[in-house]
Design a protein around this motif. Structure first.
Motif, short mmCIF file in Angstrom:
data_model
loop_
_atom_site.label_atom_id
_atom_site.label_comp_id
_atom_site.label_asym_id
_atom_site.label_seq_id
_atom_site.Cartn_x
_atom_site.Cartn_y
_atom_site.Cartn_z
N LEU A 14 -1.45 -2.24 0.64
CA LEU A 14 -1.11 -3.10 1.99
C LEU A 14 -1.30 -2.39 3.12
N GLY A 15 -1.41 -0.99 3.82
CA GLY A 15 -1.67 -0.14 4.67
C GLY A 15 -3.14 -0.36 4.86
N LYS A 16 -4.12 -0.89 4.29
CA LYS A 16 -5.58 -1.61 4.13
C LYS A 16 -5.37 -2.44 4.43
N VAL A 17 -4.81 -3.64 4.34
CA VAL A 17 -4.66 -4.54 4.63
C VAL A 17 -3.49 -4.89 5.69
N GLU A 18 -2.93 -4.60 6.33
CA GLU A 18 -2.20 -3.94 7.66
C GLU A 18 -3.50 -3.66 8.40
N ALA A 19 -4.78 -3.08 8.47
CA ALA A 19 -5.72 -2.24 9.03
C ALA A 19 -6.25 -2.97 9.66
N LYS A 20 -7.01 -4.71 8.96
CA LYS A 20 -7.71 -5.81 8.99
C LYS A 20 -6.73 -6.85 9.97
N LEU A 21 -6.13 -6.89 10.07
CA LEU A 21 -5.22 -8.31 10.23
C LEU A 21 -5.48 -9.10 11.92
N ALA A 22 -6.38 -8.10 12.88
CA ALA A 22 -6.46 -9.12 13.15
C ALA A 22 -8.18 -9.89 13.44
N GLU A 23 -8.14 -9.13 11.95
CA GLU A 23 -9.62 -9.90 11.48
C GLU A 23 -9.31 -11.27 10.63
#
Length: 171
Positions: free
Chosen positions: A51-60
């Motif tokens: 979910l840390g990786k998901v958070e990093a992709k929120l803009a996409e």
């Protein structure tokens, strides 16, 4: 065992309390797409990393008009601790009941010990729904080690928005 949700079907609307107040609504018709990441709970280090990786992709996801939410069966205190520890800004729903887990067709596990957690919890899943609430992508795992590659999820969402059909619907 829960029956799995068919691709192309409506995701059942589920309302959950949200970290920070208010509620998170899964499924149903909306203005844009929705990506729902079901996580096991505060006890899961793999969930925290993913979910840390998901958070990093929120803009996409946002560029594609998709709301991203994370949900678990954790109680409020654990969901708050999870969101804080991982640094989540996305909506985080909590208190997913066993009945709701079954309605979503999730695999459910019992804790191995009280040190793990104190209640049954869902195994990871990803649901991506269209603005009409139809299941475009369904990924349901029975163990914490299987997680969709996020670059491919974003790519699949883009293709879906561009008219790629819902796959896996042949009976």
């Amino acid at each position: 065992m829960s029956e799995k949700l068919p691709a192309g079907s409506d995701l059942p609307e589920v309302r959950l309390p949200a970290v920070g107040g208010g509620e998170t609504v899964l499924g149903g018709k909306r203005e844009g797409w929705q990506a729902i990441f079901v996580y096991r709970g505060l006890h899961c280090p793999i969930c925290k990393a993913y979910l840390g990786k998901v958070e990093a992709k929120l803009a996409e996801f946002a560029e594609l008009g998709a709301e991203v939410v994370a949900v678990s069966g954790d109680p409020k205190e654990k969901a708050e601790a999870f969101a804080k520890e991982v640094g989540l800004t996305m909506p985080v729903g909590y208190d997913l009941s066993v009945a709701q887990m079954r309605e979503l067709g999730l695999y459910i596990s019992s804790p191995r010990s009280d040190a793990e957690t104190d209640r049954p919890f869902p195994e990871p899943a990803l649901f991506v729904t269209t603005p009409e609430g139809k299941l475009q992508i369904v990924e349901i795992a029975n163990a914490p080690f299987v997680r969709p590659e996020l670059d491919w999820v974003v790519r699949g969402l883009k293709l879906g928005k561009d008219g790629y059909p819902i796959r896996g619907t042949m009976e």
